[in-house]
Design an enzyme around this catalytic site. Structure first.
Site, PDB file in Angstrom:
ATOM      1  N   ALA A  66     -10.415   8.983 -16.543  1.00  0.00           N
ATOM      2  CA  ALA A  66     -11.387   9.965 -16.073  1.00  0.00           C
ATOM      3  C   ALA A  66     -12.079  10.550 -17.300  1.00  0.00           C
ATOM      4  O   ALA A  66     -11.537  10.509 -18.407  1.00  0.00           O
ATOM      5  CB  ALA A  66     -10.680  11.057 -15.282  1.00  0.00           C
ATOM      6  N   GLY A 109      -7.103   7.148 -15.205  1.00  0.00           N
ATOM      7  CA  GLY A 109      -7.847   6.872 -13.977  1.00  0.00           C
ATOM      8  C   GLY A 109      -8.295   5.412 -13.903  1.00  0.00           C
ATOM      9  O   GLY A 109      -8.473   4.871 -12.812  1.00  0.00           O
ATOM     10  N   GLU A 112      -5.432   3.686 -12.477  1.00  0.00           N
ATOM     11  CA  GLU A 112      -5.336   4.071 -11.059  1.00  0.00           C
ATOM     12  C   GLU A 112      -6.415   3.378 -10.223  1.00  0.00           C
ATOM     13  O   GLU A 112      -6.160   2.931  -9.104  1.00  0.00           O
ATOM     14  CB  GLU A 112      -5.432   5.601 -10.933  1.00  0.00           C
ATOM     15  CG  GLU A 112      -4.195   6.266 -11.500  1.00  0.00           C
ATOM     16  CD  GLU A 112      -4.330   7.777 -11.649  1.00  0.00           C
ATOM     17  OE1 GLU A 112      -5.357   8.234 -12.187  1.00  0.00           O
ATOM     18  OE2 GLU A 112      -3.422   8.503 -11.220  1.00  0.00           O
ATOM     19  N   GLU A 132      -2.034  10.268 -19.544  1.00  0.00           N
ATOM     20  CA  GLU A 132      -2.397  11.660 -19.226  1.00  0.00           C
ATOM     21  C   GLU A 132      -1.467  12.665 -19.903  1.00  0.00           C
ATOM     22  O   GLU A 132      -1.874  13.756 -20.303  1.00  0.00           O
ATOM     23  CB  GLU A 132      -2.369  11.895 -17.707  1.00  0.00           C
ATOM     24  CG  GLU A 132      -3.479  11.198 -16.929  1.00  0.00           C
ATOM     25  CD  GLU A 132      -3.141   9.785 -16.490  1.00  0.00           C
ATOM     26  OE1 GLU A 132      -2.196   9.182 -17.049  1.00  0.00           O
ATOM     27  OE2 GLU A 132      -3.832   9.266 -15.589  1.00  0.00           O
TER      28      GLU A 132
END
Ligand code: DAK
Length: 258
Positions: A66, A109, A112, A132
């Site tokens: 992200a 992300g 993911e 993260e």
């Protein structure tokens, strides 16, 4: 379909390839990109000329996570009210098969997003991780659940608690990716697989995907019930009649998607 700022979309027969395209920031997944991606996938899902989707990034990065710069100043309430996870949930609802073709950084992300796909082809250079923890948070778009189901508790704990990136080879051994190929071929390999699936009867592909995904959120009893209903439903399709007749008549089946 061609006016996206952060995506490149190409079509070849029944296969669409969607490429994440923010190269300067290693395809960091900001809100704009995710909005375009979900809109694009939903449009392709509704497009009767498309039967399988390939999702890819660049050789250097599928996606490095992200967009940290976009999140850095957000408060908990802002994160809550932006409700960006709703957008990710819509990817889970795409009915057509999505094949990820990943290379380089597949982080946070990005990992993911890869795990939202149905089949994963990786280049030998792929480095996959959930880092993260290194920036003071934890996975939020399904990492703790999907990674654990894919690789088991031990490796998921190690990756998420240390932020260690694994190689494509290690990911394949752990069952996270389907196949690892030299960097020159990873996209081609994913497109080849997509074409192979696109040649199959589309309604059967759709219902089979749906039943496989159901296994992740139900008991075996309910899952078997669900599978059976989808199996019966296929006996209402013209493609089922065609497939079985073609077998008996020793000819190639012609699928209509009906
Ligand atoms: N966000 C923003 N910019 C990024 C980025 C990222 N995740 N990753 C890289 N960039 C940018 C860098 O800032 C740099 O831009 P400039 O500084 O030149 O303007 C450019 O991309 C090139 O990166 P580097 O110079 O760092 O390149 P290196 O080859 O030296 O290093 C690297 C590559 C991938 C090791 C490094 O860039 C890196 O560590 N990147 C961050 C990886 C990371 O921590 N990823 C996890 C982010 S947290 C959510 C859904 C999901 C998530 C959260 C919320 N909702 C729905 C609410 C997920 C969270 C995450 O993924």
């Amino acid at each position: 379909m061609s006016d996206f700022k952060n995506l490149l979309v190409t079509r070849d027969g029944f296969v669409a390839t969607v490429q994440l395209n923010r190269p300067k920031v290693l395809n960091a997944l900001n809100i704009d990109l995710m909005t375009e991606l979900v809109d694009c996938l939903e449009a392709l899902d509704q497009d009767s000329g498309i039967r399988a989707i390939v999702l890819t990034g660049s050789e250097k990065a599928f996606a490095a996570g992200a967009d940290i710069k976009e999140m850095a100043d957000a408060t908990a309430v802002e994160m809550l009210t932006r409700d960006q996870f709703a957008r990710w949930d819509r990817i889970r609802k795409i009915k057509k098969p999505i094949i990820a073709a990943v290379s380089g950084f597949v982080l946070g992300g990005g990992c993911e997003l890869m795990m939202h796909c149905d089949i994963i082809i990786a280049s030998e250079t792929a480095r996959i991780g959930q880092p993260e923890i290194l920036i003071g948070v934890m996975p939020g778009a399904g990492g703790t659940q999907r990674l654990t189901r894919a690789v088991g508790k031990g490796l998921a704990m190690e990756m998420i608690l240390t932020g260690r990136q694994i190689t494509a080879e290690e990911a394949m051994k752990a069952g996270l990716v389907n196949k690892v190929v030299p960097i020159e071929f990873y996209l081609e390999e994913a497109q080849k697989l997509a074409r192979e699936i696109a040649e199959k009867p589309p309604v059967a592909v759709r219902l089979a995907k749906e039943a496989i995904l159901k296994s992740f959120d139900t008991t075996i009893e309910m899952g078997l019930e669900f599978e059976r209903k989808n199996f019966y439903l296929l006996f209402a399709t013209e493609d089922m009649r065609e497939g079985m007749s073609a077998f008996i008549e020793k000819r190639k089946a012609e699928w209509k998607g009906k």
